[in-house]
Design a protein around this motif. Sequence first.
Motif, PDB file in Angstrom:
ATOM      1  N   THR A   1       0.862  -1.174   0.000  1.00 46.10           N
ATOM      2  CA  THR A   1       0.000   0.000   0.000  1.00 46.10           C
ATOM      3  C   THR A   1       0.902   1.228   0.000  1.00 46.10           C
ATOM      4  O   THR A   1       2.130   1.105   0.100  1.00 46.10           O
ATOM      5  N   LYS A   2       0.323   2.420  -0.099  1.00 48.09           N
ATOM      6  CA  LYS A   2       1.144   3.648  -0.086  1.00 48.09           C
ATOM      7  C   LYS A   2       1.931   3.760   1.212  1.00 48.09           C
ATOM      8  O   LYS A   2       3.104   4.121   1.208  1.00 48.09           O
ATOM      9  N   GLU A   3       1.287   3.463   2.328  1.00 51.06           N
ATOM     10  CA  GLU A   3       1.949   3.562   3.630  1.00 51.06           C
ATOM     11  C   GLU A   3       3.096   2.558   3.731  1.00 51.06           C
ATOM     12  O   GLU A   3       4.183   2.896   4.196  1.00 51.06           O
ATOM     13  N   GLU A   4       2.857   1.326   3.277  1.00 51.68           N
ATOM     14  CA  GLU A   4       3.893   0.305   3.319  1.00 51.68           C
ATOM     15  C   GLU A   4       5.052   0.652   2.389  1.00 51.68           C
ATOM     16  O   GLU A   4       6.219   0.472   2.746  1.00 51.68           O
ATOM     17  N   LYS A   5       4.741   1.162   1.220  1.00 50.30           N
ATOM     18  CA  LYS A   5       5.776   1.538   0.250  1.00 50.30           C
ATOM     19  C   LYS A   5       6.654   2.658   0.816  1.00 50.30           C
ATOM     20  O   LYS A   5       7.883   2.610   0.711  1.00 50.30           O
ATOM     21  N   LYS A   6       6.013   3.648   1.433  1.00 50.99           N
ATOM     22  CA  LYS A   6       6.762   4.757   2.032  1.00 50.99           C
ATOM     23  C   LYS A   6       7.681   4.253   3.148  1.00 50.99           C
ATOM     24  O   LYS A   6       8.847   4.624   3.223  1.00 50.99           O
ATOM     25  N   TYR A   7       7.157   3.359   3.988  1.00 48.73           N
ATOM     26  CA  TYR A   7       7.967   2.844   5.088  1.00 48.73           C
ATOM     27  C   TYR A   7       9.141   2.011   4.575  1.00 48.73           C
ATOM     28  O   TYR A   7      10.263   2.146   5.056  1.00 48.73           O
ATOM     29  N   ILE A   8       8.899   1.151   3.604  1.00 50.83           N
ATOM     30  CA  ILE A   8       9.956   0.259   3.128  1.00 50.83           C
ATOM     31  C   ILE A   8      11.057   1.039   2.414  1.00 50.83           C
ATOM     32  O   ILE A   8      12.225   0.657   2.468  1.00 50.83           O
ATOM     33  N   ILE A   9      10.717   2.133   1.778  1.00 53.94           N
ATOM     34  CA  ILE A   9      11.739   2.977   1.144  1.00 53.94           C
ATOM     35  C   ILE A   9      12.632   3.592   2.220  1.00 53.94           C
ATOM     36  O   ILE A   9      13.857   3.627   2.080  1.00 53.94           O
ATOM     37  N   ASP A  10      12.039   4.054   3.313  1.00 51.72           N
ATOM     38  CA  ASP A  10      12.828   4.610   4.412  1.00 51.72           C
ATOM     39  C   ASP A  10      13.640   3.522   5.109  1.00 51.72           C
ATOM     40  O   ASP A  10      14.783   3.742   5.487  1.00 51.72           O
ATOM     41  N   PHE A  11      13.053   2.350   5.306  1.00 57.19           N
ATOM     42  CA  PHE A  11      13.719   1.258   6.009  1.00 57.19           C
ATOM     43  C   PHE A  11      14.912   0.718   5.217  1.00 57.19           C
ATOM     44  O   PHE A  11      15.942   0.401   5.790  1.00 57.19           O
ATOM     45  N   GLY A  12      14.785   0.623   3.906  1.00 56.07           N
ATOM     46  CA  GLY A  12      15.841   0.028   3.095  1.00 56.07           C
ATOM     47  C   GLY A  12      16.661   1.012   2.298  1.00 56.07           C
ATOM     48  O   GLY A  12      17.333   0.618   1.349  1.00 56.07           O
ATOM     49  N   ASP A  13      16.632   2.286   2.657  1.00 56.33           N
ATOM     50  CA  ASP A  13      17.347   3.308   1.898  1.00 56.33           C
ATOM     51  C   ASP A  13      18.859   3.115   2.008  1.00 56.33           C
ATOM     52  O   ASP A  13      19.398   2.932   3.085  1.00 56.33           O
ATOM     53  N   ALA A  14      19.539   3.155   0.884  1.00 53.97           N
ATOM     54  CA  ALA A  14      20.989   2.948   0.861  1.00 53.97           C
ATOM     55  C   ALA A  14      21.767   4.247   0.968  1.00 53.97           C
ATOM     56  O   ALA A  14      22.956   4.230   1.256  1.00 53.97           O
ATOM     57  N   ASN A  15      21.132   5.368   0.733  1.00 51.00           N
ATOM     58  CA  ASN A  15      21.854   6.634   0.688  1.00 51.00           C
ATOM     59  C   ASN A  15      22.172   7.200   2.063  1.00 51.00           C
ATOM     60  O   ASN A  15      23.073   7.997   2.202  1.00 51.00           O
ATOM     61  N   ASN A  16      21.415   6.827   3.054  1.00 46.71           N
ATOM     62  CA  ASN A  16      21.717   7.308   4.398  1.00 46.71           C
ATOM     63  C   ASN A  16      21.827   6.112   5.331  1.00 46.71           C
ATOM     64  O   ASN A  16      21.713   4.973   4.913  1.00 46.71           O
ATOM     65  N   MET A  17      22.041   6.352   6.592  1.00 47.18           N
ATOM     66  CA  MET A  17      22.176   5.261   7.554  1.00 47.18           C
ATOM     67  C   MET A  17      20.794   4.823   8.008  1.00 47.18           C
ATOM     68  O   MET A  17      20.323   5.177   9.079  1.00 47.18           O
ATOM     69  N   SER A  18      20.128   4.047   7.164  1.00 51.07           N
ATOM     70  CA  SER A  18      18.781   3.578   7.462  1.00 51.07           C
ATOM     71  C   SER A  18      18.823   2.464   8.499  1.00 51.07           C
ATOM     72  O   SER A  18      19.884   1.938   8.843  1.00 51.07           O
ATOM     73  N   SER A  19      17.665   2.083   8.967  1.00 43.17           N
ATOM     74  CA  SER A  19      17.558   1.040   9.987  1.00 43.17           C
ATOM     75  C   SER A  19      18.106  -0.284   9.482  1.00 43.17           C
ATOM     76  O   SER A  19      18.870  -0.960  10.178  1.00 43.17           O
ATOM     77  N   SER A  20      17.735  -0.662   8.273  1.00 43.81           N
ATOM     78  CA  SER A  20      18.201  -1.947   7.757  1.00 43.81           C
ATOM     79  C   SER A  20      19.705  -1.927   7.516  1.00 43.81           C
ATOM     80  O   SER A  20      20.377  -2.942   7.693  1.00 43.81           O
ATOM     81  N   LYS A  21      20.231  -0.786   7.143  1.00 41.95           N
ATOM     82  CA  LYS A  21      21.672  -0.683   6.901  1.00 41.95           C
ATOM     83  C   LYS A  21      22.446  -0.836   8.215  1.00 41.95           C
ATOM     84  O   LYS A  21      23.493  -1.477   8.250  1.00 41.95           O
ATOM     85  N   ARG A  22      21.921  -0.275   9.301  1.00 40.68           N
ATOM     86  CA  ARG A  22      22.576  -0.432  10.602  1.00 40.68           C
ATOM     87  C   ARG A  22      22.588  -1.901  11.033  1.00 40.68           C
ATOM     88  O   ARG A  22      23.596  -2.399  11.538  1.00 40.68           O
ATOM     89  N   ILE A  23      21.469  -2.588  10.837  1.00 38.36           N
ATOM     90  CA  ILE A  23      21.385  -4.001  11.195  1.00 38.36           C
ATOM     91  C   ILE A  23      22.329  -4.821  10.322  1.00 38.36           C
ATOM     92  O   ILE A  23      23.022  -5.721  10.804  1.00 38.36           O
ATOM     93  N   TYR A  24      22.379  -4.499   9.051  1.00 36.00           N
ATOM     94  CA  TYR A  24      23.254  -5.168   8.083  1.00 36.00           C
ATOM     95  C   TYR A  24      24.720  -5.011   8.495  1.00 36.00           C
ATOM     96  O   TYR A  24      25.478  -5.987   8.516  1.00 36.00           O
ATOM     97  N   ILE A  25      25.123  -3.823   8.853  1.00 34.59           N
ATOM     98  CA  ILE A  25      26.512  -3.566   9.252  1.00 34.59           C
ATOM     99  C   ILE A  25      26.843  -4.311  10.543  1.00 34.59           C
ATOM    100  O   ILE A  25      27.935  -4.865  10.683  1.00 34.59           O
ATOM    101  N   GLN A  26      25.891  -4.360  11.468  1.00 36.91           N
ATOM    102  CA  GLN A  26      26.132  -5.093  12.708  1.00 36.91           C
ATOM    103  C   GLN A  26      26.282  -6.593  12.436  1.00 36.91           C
ATOM    104  O   GLN A  26      27.104  -7.259  13.059  1.00 36.91           O
ATOM    105  N   ALA A  27      25.513  -7.129  11.491  1.00 33.71           N
ATOM    106  CA  ALA A  27      25.633  -8.545  11.146  1.00 33.71           C
ATOM    107  C   ALA A  27      27.010  -8.840  10.557  1.00 33.71           C
ATOM    108  O   ALA A  27      27.637  -9.849  10.909  1.00 33.71           O
ATOM    109  N   ILE A  28      27.491  -7.978   9.685  1.00 37.75           N
ATOM    110  CA  ILE A  28      28.831  -8.170   9.104  1.00 37.75           C
ATOM    111  C   ILE A  28      29.899  -8.079  10.196  1.00 37.75           C
ATOM    112  O   ILE A  28      30.842  -8.875  10.220  1.00 37.75           O
TER     113      ILE A  28
END
Length: 106
Positions: A21-48
């Motif tokens: 949905t629009k709300e889900e699409k907006k959230y997932i773009i923020d969650f998985g954004d590669a240009n800034n330190m997004s939430s998923s990027k922080r988790i990804y870096i911690q896993a590495i």
Amino acid sequence: MAYPTEMYEDMFRKKTGAYFTKEEKKYIIDFGDANNMSSSKRIYIQAIYCMKRLVPILIIRLIVQIKVKKTFKKEEAPESFQILYKEFAEIILLTAMKKYSTNSVK
């Protein structure tokens, strides 16, 4: 990390049979954004980081799942995402494993 957004969308479509949905699409773009330190990027870096410290994969998987679940609650993610937090965590873990393995071979 722009590509996980498409992976998240494919996984979501396979699990629910619906599109974002629009709300889900907006959230997932923020969650998985590669240009800034997004939430998923922080988790990804911690896993590495954990992989570099030779932490067992089972423990890393649990850490990533807990982090994703807490992040979804903290950021008030849509309910449909909160239900599928393990699948989102698996995508993050697999991309981290792939990145770590390609860097280790060199």
